[in-house]
Design a protein around this motif. Structure first.
Motif, PDB file in Angstrom:
ATOM      1  N   LEU A 108       0.831  -1.208   0.000  1.00  0.00           N
ATOM      2  CA  LEU A 108       0.000   0.000   0.000  1.00  0.00           C
ATOM      3  C   LEU A 108       0.866   1.259   0.000  1.00  0.00           C
ATOM      4  O   LEU A 108       0.525   2.257  -0.643  1.00  0.00           O
ATOM      5  N   THR A 109       1.985   1.220   0.704  1.00  0.00           N
ATOM      6  CA  THR A 109       2.912   2.358   0.710  1.00  0.00           C
ATOM      7  C   THR A 109       3.512   2.568  -0.673  1.00  0.00           C
ATOM      8  O   THR A 109       3.647   3.710  -1.147  1.00  0.00           O
ATOM      9  N   ILE A 110       3.883   1.475  -1.330  1.00  0.00           N
ATOM     10  CA  ILE A 110       4.438   1.553  -2.687  1.00  0.00           C
ATOM     11  C   ILE A 110       3.413   2.125  -3.652  1.00  0.00           C
ATOM     12  O   ILE A 110       3.740   2.955  -4.515  1.00  0.00           O
TER      13      ILE A 110
ATOM     14  N   VAL B 191      14.240   8.526  -1.295  1.00  0.00           N
ATOM     15  CA  VAL B 191      13.445   7.533  -0.567  1.00  0.00           C
ATOM     16  C   VAL B 191      14.115   6.164  -0.620  1.00  0.00           C
ATOM     17  O   VAL B 191      14.096   5.407   0.352  1.00  0.00           O
ATOM     18  N   PHE B 192      14.733   5.841  -1.762  1.00  0.00           N
ATOM     19  CA  PHE B 192      15.421   4.561  -1.919  1.00  0.00           C
ATOM     20  C   PHE B 192      16.553   4.414  -0.909  1.00  0.00           C
ATOM     21  O   PHE B 192      16.711   3.358  -0.287  1.00  0.00           O
ATOM     22  N   ILE B 193      17.338   5.472  -0.738  1.00  0.00           N
ATOM     23  CA  ILE B 193      18.457   5.418   0.209  1.00  0.00           C
ATOM     24  C   ILE B 193      17.944   5.182   1.632  1.00  0.00           C
ATOM     25  O   ILE B 193      18.500   4.366   2.382  1.00  0.00           O
ATOM     26  N   ALA B 194      16.863   5.880   2.003  1.00  0.00           N
ATOM     27  CA  ALA B 194      16.290   5.697   3.336  1.00  0.00           C
ATOM     28  C   ALA B 194      15.799   4.258   3.527  1.00  0.00           C
ATOM     29  O   ALA B 194      16.070   3.624   4.557  1.00  0.00           O
ATOM     30  N   ALA B 195      15.091   3.730   2.521  1.00  0.00           N
ATOM     31  CA  ALA B 195      14.575   2.355   2.612  1.00  0.00           C
ATOM     32  C   ALA B 195      15.716   1.342   2.640  1.00  0.00           C
ATOM     33  O   ALA B 195      15.649   0.331   3.356  1.00  0.00           O
ATOM     34  N   LEU B 196      16.766   1.593   1.862  1.00  0.00           N
ATOM     35  CA  LEU B 196      17.906   0.674   1.816  1.00  0.00           C
ATOM     36  C   LEU B 196      18.599   0.580   3.161  1.00  0.00           C
ATOM     37  O   LEU B 196      18.934  -0.519   3.630  1.00  0.00           O
ATOM     38  N   PHE B 197      18.804   1.723   3.818  1.00  0.00           N
ATOM     39  CA  PHE B 197      19.470   1.693   5.119  1.00  0.00           C
ATOM     40  C   PHE B 197      18.578   1.083   6.196  1.00  0.00           C
ATOM     41  O   PHE B 197      19.074   0.459   7.137  1.00  0.00           O
TER      42      PHE B 197
ATOM     43  N   MET C 191       9.925  -2.215   0.063  1.00  0.00           N
ATOM     44  CA  MET C 191       9.990  -0.804  -0.315  1.00  0.00           C
ATOM     45  C   MET C 191      11.133  -0.552  -1.293  1.00  0.00           C
ATOM     46  O   MET C 191      10.973   0.191  -2.267  1.00  0.00           O
ATOM     47  N   VAL C 192      12.282  -1.173  -1.047  1.00  0.00           N
ATOM     48  CA  VAL C 192      13.442  -0.979  -1.924  1.00  0.00           C
ATOM     49  C   VAL C 192      13.126  -1.397  -3.355  1.00  0.00           C
ATOM     50  O   VAL C 192      13.331  -0.640  -4.306  1.00  0.00           O
TER      51      VAL C 192
ATOM     52  N   GLY D 106      10.127  -2.029  -4.605  1.00  0.00           N
ATOM     53  CA  GLY D 106       8.946  -1.314  -5.078  1.00  0.00           C
ATOM     54  C   GLY D 106       9.286   0.073  -5.586  1.00  0.00           C
ATOM     55  O   GLY D 106       8.702   0.547  -6.572  1.00  0.00           O
ATOM     56  N   LEU D 107      10.230   0.741  -4.949  1.00  0.00           N
ATOM     57  CA  LEU D 107      10.658   2.073  -5.385  1.00  0.00           C
ATOM     58  C   LEU D 107      11.341   2.012  -6.754  1.00  0.00           C
ATOM     59  O   LEU D 107      11.163   2.895  -7.597  1.00  0.00           O
ATOM     60  N   ILE D 108      12.115   0.958  -6.973  1.00  0.00           N
ATOM     61  CA  ILE D 108      12.776   0.793  -8.271  1.00  0.00           C
ATOM     62  C   ILE D 108      11.733   0.595  -9.368  1.00  0.00           C
ATOM     63  O   ILE D 108      11.758   1.269 -10.414  1.00  0.00           O
ATOM     64  N   PHE D 109      10.791  -0.330  -9.138  1.00  0.00           N
ATOM     65  CA  PHE D 109       9.750  -0.571 -10.132  1.00  0.00           C
ATOM     66  C   PHE D 109       8.877   0.663 -10.317  1.00  0.00           C
ATOM     67  O   PHE D 109       8.477   0.996 -11.440  1.00  0.00           O
ATOM     68  N   GLY D 110       8.552   1.343  -9.215  1.00  0.00           N
ATOM     69  CA  GLY D 110       7.691   2.520  -9.298  1.00  0.00           C
ATOM     70  C   GLY D 110       8.317   3.657 -10.066  1.00  0.00           C
ATOM     71  O   GLY D 110       7.631   4.367 -10.816  1.00  0.00           O
TER      72      GLY D 110
END
Length: 298
Positions: free
Chosen positions: A187-189, A241-247, A263-264, A266-270
Motif C-alpha cells: 500500500l505504501t508503494i 526515498v530509496f536510500i532511506a529504505a535501503l538503510f 519498499m526498496v 517497489g521504489l525501483i519498479f515505481g
C-alpha cells in the motif's frame, strides 16, 4: 545530472514494456507453481518470539519441538539474544506450557510473546488485505479520472498494478514471507507510485493547454517534453526515498526487514513505471482517440 539533450522516452519505453512482460510471465509461473509463502498472519498457526539473555541455536531448540510433537514444518529463526519459532499449527495450552518450561531450562530469563491465528481469522485477514488493495486502486482511478481524464486514470492504475505485482513476483520467486507488514509495504508503494505518476501527468496536462496536436508524432513530442521536464525531480525523489529504505533494510530490526526490502524493490519498479509505462500508455490511449480533437482532454 544535467539533461541538456532531450531523451526519447517514448521510444525507449518499448524495451521496458518487454522487460515488464517478461517479469509478469515469470511472476505468473512462480505464483502458479510455488504460490506465496504466507506468514502466520494469513494461515492458521502460532508465532513464538523469545527474548533471551544469551543466544541459542536452532540445534538447541529443535529437540524441544520434537518432544512436544511439533518438530516438522516448524521454522526456527535464531538471532542475537532472541529466537523466533513459527508453527504451522495452533499451539495447545499443554504444548505452550511445555515449550516455555523447556526453553527456560536453557535460559531462565527467557520471556515469550505468542501470537496465534486460527483458520477463520487467517481467512478474514487474507480477504481484508485483498479488499484494502482493491479499494485503494479503485479510489485512485476514480480520483485521477475526475481530476484529469479517464485515460490518465487507466494508465495510472496499470502502472500501480504493475508495481504491486512485480513486488509480489519477487516475494514469490524467492519465497519470502508474506504477512500484514508486506501488505503495508504494498500500500505504501502504491501511494508513492501514484504520487510520482501524478506529477508527470500534471506536467503533461499543463503542456496540453498550449500544444497544437494534429498527429500522433505531436503527442509523442509532448510526452517526451513533459517527462524530460520532470525527470530530475522524479529521479531525485526516488533516490532519496530509496536510500532511506535501503538503510532501513540493512540496519533496521528484523521486524521491519521485509517491509524495507519490499519498499526498496517497489521504489525501483515505481520509478521506471511512472516514466516508461504510465506516460507511454496514456499516449497510446490518446492516439486512439476518435472523432474528437486530439488536443482536448475528455
Amino acid at each position: 545530472m544535467n539533461f541538456k539533450k532531450q531523451i526519447d522516452f517514448v521510444h525507449v519505453s518499448k524495451y521496458f514494456y518487454s522487460l515488464s512482460i517478461i517479469l509478469t510471465i515469470v511472476g505468473l509461473i512462480s505464483l502458479a507453481v510455488f504460490g506465496l509463502n504466507y506468514g502466520v498472519d494469513f494461515k492458521a498457526g502460532s508465532n513464538v518470539d523469545v527474548s533471551l539473555s544469551k543466544s541459542l541455536t536452532s540445534a538447541q531448540i529443535q529437540p524441544i519441538l520434537d518432544e512436544i510433537g511439533m518438530g516438522e514444518g516448524t521454522s526456527i529463526t535464531p538471532g542475537e539474544k532472541r529466537i523466533n519459532i513459527r508453527f504451522n499449527e495452533v499451539l495447545t495450552e499443554d504444548n505452550n506450557n511445555t515449550l516455555k518450561l523447556e526453553i527456560q531450562k536453557l535460559d531462565s530469563s527467557a520471556s515469550f510473546e505468542i501470537n496465534t491465528v486460527d483458520t477463520e481469522m487467517a481467512k478474514e485477514l487474507g480477504r481484508n488485505a485483498i479488499y484494502a488493495v482493491l479499494l485503494s486502486c479503485i479510489g485512485i482511478i476514480i480520483y485521477v479520472s475526475i481530476r484529469f481524464e479517464w485515460r490518465f486514470g487507466v494508465a495510472a492504475i496499470v502502472a500501480l498494478i504493475h508495481d504491486a505485482f512485480l513486488v509480489i513476483t519477487v516475494f514469490s520467486v524467492f519465497q519470502l514471507e508474506v504477512d500484514l507488514i508486506f501488505i503495508t509495504a504494498v500500500l505504501t508503494i502504491i501511494g508513492y507510485s501514484i504520487n510520482d505518476t501524478i506529477v508527470i501527468f500534471d506536467r503533461i496536462r499543463e503542456n496540453l493547454r498550449f500544444a497544437k496536436l494534429k498527429t500522433k508524432e505531436d503527442i509523442v513530442v509532448l510526452v517526451n517534453k513533459s517527462v524530460n521536464q520532470m525527470i530530475k525531480r522524479s529521479l531525485y525523489t526516488a533516490l532519496t526515498v530509496f536510500i532511506a529504505a535501503l538503510f532501513l533494510f540493512l540496519f533496521g530490526g528484523e521486524s521491519i526487514r521485509m517491509f524495507s526490502f519490499a519498499m526498496v524493490i517497489g521504489l525501483i519498479f515505481g520509478a521506471y513505471s511512472s516514466i516508461f509505462i504510465a506516460s507511454p500508455l496514456w499516449l497510446l490511449l490518446k492516439s486512439k482517440q476518435k472523432n474528437k480533437p486530439v488536443g482536448k482532454a475528455s
